[in-house]
Scaffold this motif. Structure first.
Motif, PDB file in Angstrom:
ATOM      1  N   HIS A   1       0.822  -1.212   0.000  1.00 58.09           N
ATOM      2  CA  HIS A   1       0.000   0.000   0.000  1.00 58.09           C
ATOM      3  C   HIS A   1       0.859   1.266   0.000  1.00 58.09           C
ATOM      4  O   HIS A   1       0.496   2.284  -0.592  1.00 58.09           O
TER       5      HIS A   1
ATOM      6  N   GLU B   1      -0.500  -5.734   3.238  1.00 60.21           N
ATOM      7  CA  GLU B   1      -1.292  -5.049   4.261  1.00 60.21           C
ATOM      8  C   GLU B   1      -2.773  -5.398   4.198  1.00 60.21           C
ATOM      9  O   GLU B   1      -3.363  -5.447   3.124  1.00 60.21           O
TER      10      GLU B   1
ATOM     11  N   ARG C   1      -5.230  -3.568   4.828  1.00 60.30           N
ATOM     12  CA  ARG C   1      -6.108  -2.483   4.380  1.00 60.30           C
ATOM     13  C   ARG C   1      -6.444  -2.568   2.892  1.00 60.30           C
ATOM     14  O   ARG C   1      -7.289  -1.830   2.398  1.00 60.30           O
ATOM     15  N   ASP C   2      -5.777  -3.463   2.164  1.00 64.70           N
ATOM     16  CA  ASP C   2      -6.127  -3.677   0.762  1.00 64.70           C
ATOM     17  C   ASP C   2      -7.271  -4.677   0.606  1.00 64.70           C
ATOM     18  O   ASP C   2      -7.809  -4.843  -0.484  1.00 64.70           O
TER      19      ASP C   2
ATOM     20  N   GLU D   1     -11.123  -3.601  -0.591  1.00 63.78           N
ATOM     21  CA  GLU D   1     -11.244  -3.397  -2.047  1.00 63.78           C
ATOM     22  C   GLU D   1     -11.262  -4.747  -2.764  1.00 63.78           C
ATOM     23  O   GLU D   1     -12.047  -4.947  -3.699  1.00 63.78           O
TER      24      GLU D   1
END
Length: 250
Positions: free
Chosen positions: A202, A237, A239-240, A243
């Motif tokens: 990211h 990560e 946080r991907d 999506e």
């Protein structure tokens, strides 16, 4: 170039940590000396906090560098998977000046002791904390032991520490020499079983915007393939992941 910029940032971060450690150590030493000069001194709150933080900082570093890796078996249900597929997933090994050959030897021994059999080896970033010249000989000696046990391939995606090493482009060119394929915002078909997607970390968008992952574009390419297979994402990560879920990645 971008690699020089990231190297400078990495050096600045390391220097800041070094200065912090030096300050804490100096304060702690001063405090200990004061005990000898004034045996009856009452612990001052500030000195006690400084001493605690210093000891905690170094203890945490030693613990992180010496603890053996954990083995966790996870069953992941995947729609339309035609046969069982086992992936040995390694992440955040942080090989470098503190963690090096002994750690890789531990991993090899654990795989052997647990009789772990796997089809694919996946390493999802932060494999290293330094340049190729500093650690590659160690990696080339021990990592192929794991690579050779993966009949359907061994794959790697970069993490933020590869970016901060200042040598990530060199790593991307060097790792394939020992049989570790680097997936940089691309996918590969594993026989007639899955599409394996690998994306850059990211943080790439901050240091190397031109290398930022485009999951939507990758999924559009996969949809144009003649085979309809499950998709598996390798990324550093979490946080991907939202999506990826929205795009229908399995």
């Amino acid at each position: 170039g971008p690699s020089i910029i990231s190297f400078i940032i990495y050096c600045i971060l390391f220097l800041n940590l070094f200065i912090l450690a030096a300050v804490l150590t100096t304060e702690a030493a001063s405090f200990l000396l004061s005990l000898f000069k004034h045996p009856n001194i009452i612990f001052k709150r500030k000195n006690a906090i400084v001493l605690f933080l210093t000891l905690f900082f170094f203890a945490a570093c030693l613990h992180q560098g010496s603890r053996p890796p954990n083995v966790e078996r996870v069953n992941v249900p995947i729609r339309n998977l035609k046969a069982n597929l086992t992936i040995l997933h390694l992440t955040d090994l942080h090989l470098g000046p503190v963690v090096h050959s002994a750690y890789l030897q531990q991993i090899n021994q654990i795989v052997s002791d647990h009789h772990l059999k796997y089809d694919i080896l996946a390493i999802t970033g932060d494999l290293i904390d330094c340049s190729v010249s500093a650690i590659f000989d160690t990696i080339a000696q021990h990592l192929p032991v794991l690579i050779k046990q993966a009949p359907k391939g061994s794959y790697f995606v970069i993490g933020n520490h590869e970016l901060l090493s200042g040598d990530h482009r060199n790593w991307m060119k060097t790792l394939p020499k020992i049989g570790l394929r680097v997936l940089e915002n691309e996918y590969v078909q594993i026989e007639n079983e899955i599409f394996l997607i690998g994306t850059n970390d990211h943080e790439t968008r901050r240091f190397f915007p031109e290398e930022t992952a485009n999951l939507t574009g990758i999924m559009n390419q996969i949809k144009s393939e003649p085979s309809i297979l499950p998709t598996v994402l390798l990324t550093h990560e979490p946080r991907d992941l939202p999506e990826a879920a929205n795009l229908g990645i399995d």
